[in-house]
Design a protein around this motif. Structure first.
Motif, mmCIF file in Angstrom:
data_model
loop_
_atom_site.group_PDB
_atom_site.id
_atom_site.type_symbol
_atom_site.label_atom_id
_atom_site.label_comp_id
_atom_site.label_asym_id
_atom_site.label_seq_id
_atom_site.Cartn_x
_atom_site.Cartn_y
_atom_site.Cartn_z
ATOM 1 N N LEU A 49 26.663 54.068 45.429
ATOM 2 C CA LEU A 49 27.236 53.260 44.357
ATOM 3 C C LEU A 49 27.870 51.989 44.902
ATOM 4 C CD1 LEU A 49 27.966 53.239 41.270
ATOM 5 C CD2 LEU A 49 30.138 54.265 41.935
ATOM 6 N N SER A 50 28.569 52.080 46.038
ATOM 7 C CA SER A 50 29.220 50.911 46.624
ATOM 8 C C SER A 50 28.192 49.901 47.131
ATOM 9 C CB SER A 50 30.136 51.344 47.772
ATOM 10 O OG SER A 50 31.218 52.105 47.279
ATOM 11 N N VAL A 51 27.168 50.380 47.840
ATOM 12 C CA VAL A 51 26.143 49.462 48.341
ATOM 13 C C VAL A 51 25.412 48.815 47.172
ATOM 14 C CG1 VAL A 51 24.025 49.263 49.697
ATOM 15 C CG2 VAL A 51 25.874 50.729 50.500
ATOM 16 N N GLU A 52 25.190 49.582 46.109
ATOM 17 C CA GLU A 52 24.565 49.018 44.909
ATOM 18 C C GLU A 52 25.360 47.818 44.406
ATOM 19 O OE1 GLU A 52 23.870 50.133 40.186
ATOM 20 O OE2 GLU A 52 24.809 51.572 41.535
ATOM 21 N N GLY A 53 26.675 47.973 44.324
ATOM 22 C CA GLY A 53 27.509 46.908 43.793
ATOM 23 C C GLY A 53 27.608 45.707 44.715
ATOM 24 N N VAL A 105 39.729 55.905 50.271
ATOM 25 C CA VAL A 105 39.151 54.564 50.337
ATOM 26 C C VAL A 105 38.698 54.291 51.762
ATOM 27 C CG1 VAL A 105 39.524 52.107 49.931
ATOM 28 C CG2 VAL A 105 40.695 53.800 48.499
ATOM 29 N N PHE A 106 37.462 53.865 51.922
ATOM 30 C CA PHE A 106 36.923 53.489 53.226
ATOM 31 C C PHE A 106 36.789 51.975 53.297
ATOM 32 C CE2 PHE A 106 35.363 57.781 52.489
ATOM 33 C CZ PHE A 106 35.702 58.415 53.671
ATOM 34 N N LYS A 107 37.255 51.398 54.422
ATOM 35 C CA LYS A 107 37.224 49.959 54.624
ATOM 36 C C LYS A 107 36.427 49.637 55.890
ATOM 37 C CE LYS A 107 41.888 49.613 52.651
ATOM 38 N NZ LYS A 107 43.287 49.139 52.896
ATOM 39 N N PRO A 108 35.920 48.397 56.016
ATOM 40 C CA PRO A 108 35.116 48.032 57.187
ATOM 41 C C PRO A 108 35.919 48.075 58.488
ATOM 42 C CG PRO A 108 34.807 46.452 55.401
ATOM 43 C CD PRO A 108 35.973 47.307 55.011
ATOM 44 N N VAL A 109 35.258 48.513 59.553
ATOM 45 C CA VAL A 109 35.786 48.400 60.906
ATOM 46 C C VAL A 109 35.198 47.137 61.521
ATOM 47 C CG1 VAL A 109 35.756 49.431 63.217
ATOM 48 C CG2 VAL A 109 36.112 50.883 61.200
ATOM 49 N N ALA A 110 35.992 46.379 62.247
ATOM 50 C CA ALA A 110 35.523 45.126 62.836
ATOM 51 C C ALA A 110 34.263 45.359 63.663
ATOM 52 C CB ALA A 110 36.625 44.505 63.704
ATOM 53 N N ASN A 111 33.279 44.490 63.479
ATOM 54 C CA ASN A 111 31.983 44.592 64.174
ATOM 55 C C ASN A 111 31.324 45.944 63.948
ATOM 56 O OD1 ASN A 111 32.258 41.989 65.366
ATOM 57 N ND2 ASN A 111 33.607 42.870 66.934
ATOM 58 N N MET A 141 26.743 51.636 59.894
ATOM 59 C CA MET A 141 28.008 51.074 59.420
ATOM 60 C C MET A 141 29.142 52.009 59.825
ATOM 61 S SD MET A 141 29.031 50.352 55.409
ATOM 62 C CE MET A 141 27.826 49.045 55.179
ATOM 63 N N GLU A 142 30.241 51.423 60.289
ATOM 64 C CA GLU A 142 31.429 52.228 60.601
ATOM 65 C C GLU A 142 32.556 51.820 59.666
ATOM 66 O OE1 GLU A 142 34.337 53.587 64.336
ATOM 67 O OE2 GLU A 142 32.651 52.212 64.675
ATOM 68 N N LEU A 143 33.180 52.824 59.053
ATOM 69 C CA LEU A 143 34.224 52.597 58.063
ATOM 70 C C LEU A 143 35.479 53.365 58.448
ATOM 71 C CD1 LEU A 143 31.958 53.119 54.936
ATOM 72 C CD2 LEU A 143 32.801 50.913 55.752
ATOM 73 N N ILE A 190 35.893 42.879 52.604
ATOM 74 C CA ILE A 190 36.155 43.352 51.236
ATOM 75 C C ILE A 190 35.288 44.543 50.833
ATOM 76 C CG2 ILE A 190 36.869 41.045 50.513
ATOM 77 C CD1 ILE A 190 34.201 40.864 48.979
ATOM 78 N N PHE A 191 34.327 44.918 51.665
ATOM 79 C CA PHE A 191 33.486 46.076 51.331
ATOM 80 C C PHE A 191 34.373 47.319 51.233
ATOM 81 C CE2 PHE A 191 30.882 49.747 52.325
ATOM 82 C CZ PHE A 191 29.750 49.535 51.555
ATOM 83 N N ARG A 192 34.132 48.136 50.215
ATOM 84 C CA ARG A 192 34.895 49.358 50.013
ATOM 85 C C ARG A 192 33.969 50.490 49.545
ATOM 86 N NH1 ARG A 192 37.999 46.482 52.061
ATOM 87 N NH2 ARG A 192 40.182 46.028 51.564
ATOM 88 N N VAL A 193 34.316 51.700 49.958
ATOM 89 C CA VAL A 193 33.718 52.910 49.387
ATOM 90 C C VAL A 193 34.873 53.724 48.822
ATOM 91 C CG1 VAL A 193 32.441 55.037 49.810
ATOM 92 C CG2 VAL A 193 31.779 52.937 50.996
ATOM 93 N N PHE A 194 34.828 53.981 47.523
ATOM 94 C CA PHE A 194 35.862 54.775 46.860
ATOM 95 C C PHE A 194 35.300 56.173 46.638
ATOM 96 C CE2 PHE A 194 36.490 50.379 45.722
ATOM 97 C CZ PHE A 194 37.855 50.195 45.887
ATOM 98 N N PHE A 195 35.957 57.168 47.217
ATOM 99 C CA PHE A 195 35.464 58.537 47.123
ATOM 100 C C PHE A 195 36.428 59.389 46.311
ATOM 101 C CE2 PHE A 195 35.488 62.905 48.865
ATOM 102 C CZ PHE A 195 34.218 63.289 48.478
ATOM 103 N N LEU A 196 35.917 59.996 45.256
ATOM 104 C CA LEU A 196 36.691 60.927 44.440
ATOM 105 C C LEU A 196 35.912 62.233 44.341
ATOM 106 C CD1 LEU A 196 37.786 58.642 41.452
ATOM 107 C CD2 LEU A 196 39.214 59.440 43.329
#
Length: 397
Positions: A221-225, A301-307, A197-199, A286-292
């Motif tokens: 945690l994000s993949v879990e959700g 915040v990490f968001k999806p890169v196309a393809n 996956m590229e974000l 809409i996939f997100r990874v929130f890192f604190l």
């Protein structure tokens, strides 16, 4: 017997690494390899892994082990933080102060209680002695500096002819690394799918490279959700940093290989259902990874890169993989069309139980970080609040 233990009470996982002491029987001792036992209390399955051969045996969790209590003859549950420290039912079985004692050259406050043994509802009783380092004593545990550390517990019962001493070393309140609960060897190759996956992120490599363990936690945690699975099914997470972009390789496992024994066995999404949910959330953007790094640090915040989502083949060696058609993104239906039985992630929502917003996901993550240390904090705070009173008044009959 030496053992090393990890507890994640929010995710309902435990792990103990152990090697049984010699029995004197050479044929038996030859088979006593060091082992890891990883218990998943969401499904009631215990994974016992030989640390040398990596052979895994999956079986139902047995109540009454180091981390569990029996509910019925065939059901078990994870101990609460208070029960781990034998602090349950303090109004009936209080602890009393024994003064300051020395344990392994460390000054400790000692406490004693007379309570049921080996289970809370047992007819037999024993004295429990706990020794905690004094508040002025600082102990280094890995990269952390801790105080008020549990140093030793002693259980004595003349009634049962029991005299057990537990010496505790390298106690840490840190949240366990998700990699600790590695059960990949317990699943067939057909029972897992690996992804790359590229974000795109708004942070820097330096911000994340020093917090890889925490970043792994947030990604899991994000993949879990979004996939609608428990964290233990998100395995072997690896990162590659491209400036502000993040490359991730990970493996998604299928449901537990056997039926377990717990009171509230969760309904498990199939590997196909989980893959559909994850793919849909990524391709829809809409996939997100929130890192604190901490509750007060700026959010990355990490968001999806196309393809940017691809199915890959991974070898046994971490970091080596063979791309499968790396220029395309897997179809959302993965050879089947999501129907009523496969909830598709909707924009702005996360599939996680009844549904949670992206903000809820970040809040959940902070809560998990805080709750992950409750096992240690609950015990320490309880002892801190107890009033020192003479222990010679303790009733033992």
């Amino acid at each position: 017997m030496y053992s090393q233990e990890w507890y994640d009470l929010q995710s309902n996982y435990t792990r103990i690494d152990y090697k049984n002491p010699p029995t004197g029987n050479s044929s038996v001792d030859a088979d006593q390899s060091p082992s890891s036992m990883i218990n998943d209390f969401n499904t009631g399955v215990s994974y016992i892994i030989d640390k040398f051969s990596k052979k895994c045996v999956a079986k139902p969790i047995v109540g009454g082990e180091f981390d569990s209590l029996p509910v019925t003859a065939t059901k078990a549950r994870l101990k609460s933080p208070k029960e781990f420290f034998n602090f349950d039912n303090l109004s009936k079985y209080p602890y009393q102060y024994m003064g300051e004692h020395i344990v392994r050259n460390v000054p400790c406050n000692a406490w004693i209680s007379y309570r049921p043994f080996p289970f809370p509802d047992s007819a037999s009783n024993a004295t429990y002695e706990w020794y905690f380092a004094t508040k002025d004593t600082v102990i280094k545990a890995g990269d952390l500096v801790e105080n008020l550390e549990p140093m030793k517990m002693v259980i004595r019962s003349a009634q049962l002819n029991v005299n057990i001493e537990y010496n505790i070393y390298r106690f840490s309140e840190a949240v366990p690394d998700p990699a600790v609960f590695d059960v990949r060897n317990c699943f067939e190759e057909s029972g897992s799918t690996s992804f790359e996956m590229e974000l795109e992120g708004n942070g820097t490599k330096d911000n994340m490279n020093t917090n890889v363990q925490l970043l792994r936690y947030w990604f899991q945690l994000s993949v879990e959700g979004f996939a609608g699975v428990r964290p233990i099914r998100v395995q072997d997470i690896e990162f590659v940093f491209y400036g502000k972009n993040l490359g991730v390789r990970f493996t998604l496992l299928g449901p537990a290989p056997i039926d377990g024994d717990v009171n509230n066995n969760i309904v498990q999404a199939s590997l196909l259902e989980a893959t559909n949910r994850l793919t849909e959330s990524f391709t829809s953007g809409i996939f997100r990874v929130f890192f604190l790094a901490s509750p007060n640090s700026p959010e990355i915040v990490f968001k999806p890169v196309a393809n940017g989502l691809r199915v890959i083949e991974r070898k046994d060696t971490p970091g080596s993989y063979k791309p499968v058609n790396p220029t395309t993104t897997p179809k959302a239906d993965m050879s089947t069309t999501p129907g009523a039985n496969i909830p598709v992630v909707k924009p702005g929502r996360v599939v996680h139980g009844p549904g949670m917003t992206s903000g809820d996901t970040a809040g959940l993550g902070i809560g998990m970080l805080i709750l992950g240390v409750l096992l240690a904090i609950v015990g320490i705070l309880l002892f801190r609040r107890l009033k020192p009173v003479p222990y010679n008044t303790l009733r033992t009959t």
